[in-house]
Scaffold this active site. Sequence first.
Site, PDB file in Angstrom:
ATOM      1  N   ARG A 290     -19.974   2.716  59.407  1.00  0.00           N
ATOM      2  CA  ARG A 290     -18.652   3.055  58.826  1.00  0.00           C
ATOM      3  C   ARG A 290     -17.732   1.858  58.668  1.00  0.00           C
ATOM      4  NH1 ARG A 290     -19.256   7.480  62.183  1.00  0.00           N
ATOM      5  NH2 ARG A 290     -19.884   9.310  61.017  1.00  0.00           N
ATOM      6  N   LYS A 312     -13.203  -6.064  46.089  1.00  0.00           N
ATOM      7  CA  LYS A 312     -14.045  -5.115  45.344  1.00  0.00           C
ATOM      8  C   LYS A 312     -15.481  -5.426  45.695  1.00  0.00           C
ATOM      9  CE  LYS A 312     -11.763  -3.962  40.983  1.00  0.00           C
ATOM     10  NZ  LYS A 312     -11.965  -4.053  39.517  1.00  0.00           N
ATOM     11  N   GLU A 354     -14.614 -17.379  34.211  1.00  0.00           N
ATOM     12  CA  GLU A 354     -13.632 -16.519  34.884  1.00  0.00           C
ATOM     13  C   GLU A 354     -12.315 -17.272  35.106  1.00  0.00           C
ATOM     14  OE1 GLU A 354     -14.188 -13.310  35.357  1.00  0.00           O
ATOM     15  OE2 GLU A 354     -16.294 -12.955  35.914  1.00  0.00           O
ATOM     16  N   LYS A 396      -5.855 -15.260  41.106  1.00  0.00           N
ATOM     17  CA  LYS A 396      -6.484 -13.989  41.469  1.00  0.00           C
ATOM     18  C   LYS A 396      -5.860 -13.419  42.739  1.00  0.00           C
ATOM     19  CE  LYS A 396     -10.099 -10.949  41.946  1.00  0.00           C
ATOM     20  NZ  LYS A 396     -11.462 -10.603  41.691  1.00  0.00           N
ATOM     21  N   GLU A 406      -6.140  -1.516  41.790  1.00  0.00           N
ATOM     22  CA  GLU A 406      -6.175  -1.528  40.326  1.00  0.00           C
ATOM     23  C   GLU A 406      -5.405  -0.370  39.715  1.00  0.00           C
ATOM     24  OE1 GLU A 406      -9.871  -2.999  38.539  1.00  0.00           O
ATOM     25  OE2 GLU A 406      -9.561  -1.482  37.004  1.00  0.00           O
ATOM     26  N   ARG A 410      -3.788  -5.421  38.121  1.00  0.00           N
ATOM     27  CA  ARG A 410      -5.146  -5.877  38.381  1.00  0.00           C
ATOM     28  C   ARG A 410      -6.087  -5.579  37.217  1.00  0.00           C
ATOM     29  NH1 ARG A 410      -8.489  -5.625  44.090  1.00  0.00           N
ATOM     30  NH2 ARG A 410     -10.269  -6.799  43.329  1.00  0.00           N
ATOM     31  N   ASN A 414      -9.833  -7.457  34.097  1.00  0.00           N
ATOM     32  CA  ASN A 414     -10.993  -6.951  33.345  1.00  0.00           C
ATOM     33  C   ASN A 414     -11.059  -7.507  31.934  1.00  0.00           C
ATOM     34  OD1 ASN A 414     -11.964  -5.389  35.430  1.00  0.00           O
ATOM     35  ND2 ASN A 414     -10.657  -3.658  34.875  1.00  0.00           N
ATOM     36  N   HIS A 417     -14.257  -8.042  30.008  1.00  0.00           N
ATOM     37  CA  HIS A 417     -15.336  -7.370  30.738  1.00  0.00           C
ATOM     38  C   HIS A 417     -15.810  -6.078  30.088  1.00  0.00           C
ATOM     39  CE1 HIS A 417     -14.468 -10.398  33.681  1.00  0.00           C
ATOM     40  NE2 HIS A 417     -15.396  -9.943  34.506  1.00  0.00           N
ATOM     41  N   HIS A 421     -19.530  -6.667  30.162  1.00  0.00           N
ATOM     42  CA  HIS A 421     -20.493  -5.908  30.970  1.00  0.00           C
ATOM     43  C   HIS A 421     -21.569  -5.274  30.098  1.00  0.00           C
ATOM     44  CE1 HIS A 421     -17.711  -5.319  34.708  1.00  0.00           C
ATOM     45  NE2 HIS A 421     -18.465  -6.397  34.815  1.00  0.00           N
ATOM     46  N   HIS A 433     -23.344 -13.600  33.970  1.00  0.00           N
ATOM     47  CA  HIS A 433     -22.139 -12.782  33.924  1.00  0.00           C
ATOM     48  C   HIS A 433     -21.013 -13.519  33.186  1.00  0.00           C
ATOM     49  CE1 HIS A 433     -19.061  -9.945  35.195  1.00  0.00           C
ATOM     50  NE2 HIS A 433     -18.350 -10.964  35.654  1.00  0.00           N
TER      51      HIS A 433
HETATM   52  N1  LIG Z   1     -16.063  -8.349  43.180  1.00  0.00           N
HETATM   53  C1  LIG Z   1     -15.436  -8.877  42.160  1.00  0.00           C
HETATM   54  O1  LIG Z   1     -14.196  -8.812  42.087  1.00  0.00           O
HETATM   55  C2  LIG Z   1     -16.230  -9.560  41.102  1.00  0.00           C
HETATM   56  C3  LIG Z   1     -15.589 -10.388  40.177  1.00  0.00           C
HETATM   57  C4  LIG Z   1     -16.375 -11.073  39.249  1.00  0.00           C
HETATM   58  C5  LIG Z   1     -17.746 -10.916  39.262  1.00  0.00           C
HETATM   59  N2  LIG Z   1     -18.343 -10.093  40.152  1.00  0.00           N
HETATM   60  C6  LIG Z   1     -19.792  -9.898  40.179  1.00  0.00           C
HETATM   61  O2  LIG Z   1     -20.408 -11.155  40.449  1.00  0.00           O
HETATM   62  C7  LIG Z   1     -21.715 -11.132  39.929  1.00  0.00           C
HETATM   63  C8  LIG Z   1     -21.990 -12.426  39.230  1.00  0.00           C
HETATM   64  O3  LIG Z   1     -21.868 -13.472  40.146  1.00  0.00           O
HETATM   65  P1  LIG Z   1     -22.695 -14.813  40.010  1.00  0.00           P
HETATM   66  O4  LIG Z   1     -22.716 -15.256  38.616  1.00  0.00           O
HETATM   67  O5  LIG Z   1     -22.178 -15.716  41.046  1.00  0.00           O
HETATM   68  O6  LIG Z   1     -24.181 -14.333  40.368  1.00  0.00           O
HETATM   69  P2  LIG Z   1     -25.174 -14.731  41.506  1.00  0.00           P
HETATM   70  O7  LIG Z   1     -24.636 -14.392  42.822  1.00  0.00           O
HETATM   71  O8  LIG Z   1     -26.468 -14.158  41.147  1.00  0.00           O
HETATM   72  O9  LIG Z   1     -25.250 -16.315  41.409  1.00  0.00           O
HETATM   73  C9  LIG Z   1     -25.831 -16.900  40.279  1.00  0.00           C
HETATM   74  C10 LIG Z   1     -27.013 -17.799  40.666  1.00  0.00           C
HETATM   75  O10 LIG Z   1     -26.495 -18.970  41.259  1.00  0.00           O
HETATM   76  C11 LIG Z   1     -27.208 -19.237  42.442  1.00  0.00           C
HETATM   77  N3  LIG Z   1     -26.341 -20.036  43.299  1.00  0.00           N
HETATM   78  C12 LIG Z   1     -25.165 -19.652  43.842  1.00  0.00           C
HETATM   79  N4  LIG Z   1     -24.625 -20.672  44.518  1.00  0.00           N
HETATM   80  C13 LIG Z   1     -25.457 -21.716  44.396  1.00  0.00           C
HETATM   81  C14 LIG Z   1     -25.446 -23.054  44.870  1.00  0.00           C
HETATM   82  N5  LIG Z   1     -24.422 -23.538  45.574  1.00  0.00           N
HETATM   83  N6  LIG Z   1     -26.483 -23.846  44.556  1.00  0.00           N
HETATM   84  C15 LIG Z   1     -27.504 -23.372  43.799  1.00  0.00           C
HETATM   85  N7  LIG Z   1     -27.571 -22.140  43.328  1.00  0.00           N
HETATM   86  C16 LIG Z   1     -26.561 -21.310  43.617  1.00  0.00           C
HETATM   87  C17 LIG Z   1     -27.608 -17.902  42.956  1.00  0.00           C
HETATM   88  O11 LIG Z   1     -28.714 -17.998  43.799  1.00  0.00           O
HETATM   89  C18 LIG Z   1     -27.941 -17.170  41.670  1.00  0.00           C
HETATM   90  O12 LIG Z   1     -29.265 -17.440  41.297  1.00  0.00           O
HETATM   91  C19 LIG Z   1     -21.792  -9.938  39.006  1.00  0.00           C
HETATM   92  O13 LIG Z   1     -22.577  -8.948  39.620  1.00  0.00           O
HETATM   93  C20 LIG Z   1     -20.357  -9.472  38.870  1.00  0.00           C
HETATM   94  O14 LIG Z   1     -20.263  -8.090  38.679  1.00  0.00           O
HETATM   95  C21 LIG Z   1     -17.606  -9.423  41.071  1.00  0.00           C
HETATM   96 ZN   LIG Z   2     -16.243 -11.076  36.087  1.00  0.00          ZN
END
Ligand SMILES: NC(=O)c1ccc[n+]([C@@H]2O[C@H](COP(=O)([O-])OP(=O)(O)OC[C@H]3O[C@@H](n4cnc5c(N)ncnc54)[C@H](O)[C@@H]3O)[C@@H](O)[C@H]2O)c1
Ligand SMILES: [Zn+2]
Length: 539
Positions: A290, A312, A354, A396, A406, A410, A414, A417, A421, A433
């Site tokens: 929990r 989030k 971003e 942010k 949101e 907030r 998006n 997005h 998405h 992404h």
């Molecule tokens: N929670 C939120 O508010 C929010 C906001 C924006 C995006 N997101 C989410 O984030 C995700 C995308 O994130 P992402 O692009 O970071 O994806 P990811 O976590 O898959 O990272 C991208 C790649 O980079 C690699 N990587 C990360 N750090 C590294 C480093 N220092 N050295 C070498 N490789 C490294 C990872 O292994 C992966 O292969 C999506 O699912 C999206 O929905 C969430």
């Molecule tokens: Zn994003």
Amino acid sequence: MKQRIALIGLSGSGKTTVGKLVADKLGWRFVDTDHEIEQQTGHATQQLFVEWGESAFRAKEREVLGQALHAPNTVVATDGGMVEDAANRDLLGSSAFNVWLHAPAAVLVERLRALSDQAPPARFTHLQQRRAPFYTALADWMVATHVRTPHEVADDIVDGYRRSQQKHDDTLRVTTPGGSYPIYLNAGALDELPQRLQEAGVGGGRLWLISDEQVLPLHGERVRNTLKNAERTVQSFAIGAGEGHKTLQTVEQVYDWLLRNGVERGDAVLALGGGVVGDLAGFVAATVLRGIAFVQLPTNVLSMVDSAIGGKTGVDHAVGKNLIGAFWQPRLVLSDTTLLQTLPPRERVAGWAEAIKHGVIGDKELFAALGQHSKALLNGEEPVTSDLLRRAAAFKARIVSGDEREQGERILLNYGHTVGHAIEAESNYTLRHGEAVAIGMMAAGTLANAFGLFPDSELAEQRALLQAFGLPTCVPAGMNIQNILQRITSDKKTRNARVRWVLPRGIGKMIVRDNVPHNVVEVVLSELQEQDHSVTARS
Ligand SMILES: NC(=O)c1ccc[n+]([C@@H]2O[C@H](COP(=O)([O-])OP(=O)(O)OC[C@H]3O[C@@H](n4cnc5c(N)ncnc54)[C@H](O)[C@@H]3O)[C@@H](O)[C@H]2O)c1
Ligand SMILES: [Zn+2]
């Protein structure tokens, strides 16, 4: 940052007792100068004072004080008379956060009487009067000790110290009803992880490090070593890398690992990785037993400026992205920009999308600075990288602080997005992404432009900035526009089947519209689609 606390005040004010407690609470070292002098010389301080005379004694005190204040993360209890010496005062003033433990003379006299049968000197009140101006001049914080327990006094000191640090350094903070937490973003931030965990109240329990198969071999050792040096127990688990692993199946694997190894309520989950690791580990932390404490250790540009901040968390479902999740704020976000050195160029580029988004939706200066420094940022040059990451992260932090769930501003985050998405999923996650968001921003910008909201010149500026970072600005050739439209309507940001579009009216000015006709979106997406030259050439 001083990272040193000195307790000043007359004898009997509780400097040693309270000092030890403060050191414990912060996870710092504790030094009592009197005790140190006695250790070094083999004689009691009162005896030395008489035998050596005041000036030689104060010189020895200065030496010991200098040694004590040399290392950061130290709490020092000083001798009551130390402040009588100007050189000692200078040393304290320049290197420590000075806390005056204060109590009425009568109370101190009583306390000392209770400690020894020797009545304290009658000149106690006189001493109090003589030293009070020194204490007042030196003190950064004053605590009355006679109305509180030592623990309360120590808490008060830690609180005062933190407040002073917020004034003096530029730690970012998120404050929401779901929690208030700091964001540290600088080169080498990881070295301070054990101390930051303590400060964030993630003190006692075991630590469960969740990362992915790419990041753990690169940076896991560094995190584990820092924690082990501080005698923290840490175990790690790597999920598969990439969006394809942000699923309930992976969550279940992580639950298995945690539960079979006996995770407890007082433990904490640390997420070391990009947005996928952060979102998934956060969801696990929010739900296992929990909910247990959660810490974000973002490792790429996207997570440092965006996903690690705001609470989030969640995973994808076959129907769409991020459809299962929870709001769960971290206790701490610690971003060490030296980790970015191992980032593949494409990931680095995608992450900056971003930050550009933050510029477009509300920070014109950030937008301009990104344009000015794009080359340096793509090369990972410092300090500009840390500076602009911090700026984008601050944006942010500001938005989510005002709107955790949101319900207001907030939603602006998006931007890009809605289409992003859909395109990301439609590409089967072959697009990053950030790349999909870049295309999504062009789609939303072009829509706004079609409604006469977003001037041509600013749409062109947005395109130029995305291109300067090497981000895509067109819908990929061959991608099915009907499928994209289909995915847009099943996105969760739809309210009563209406899609809420975040549209720019200018760089830094946005509006939200839910009456954008489907056919206009279709036209814009078709216009934005890259022509498949290979096909045209053959036909
Ligand atoms: N929670 C939120 O508010 C929010 C906001 C924006 C995006 N997101 C989410 O984030 C995700 C995308 O994130 P992402 O692009 O970071 O994806 P990811 O976590 O898959 O990272 C991208 C790649 O980079 C690699 N990587 C990360 N750090 C590294 C480093 N220092 N050295 C070498 N490789 C490294 C990872 O292994 C992966 O292969 C999506 O699912 C999206 O929905 C969430
Ligand atoms: Zn994003």
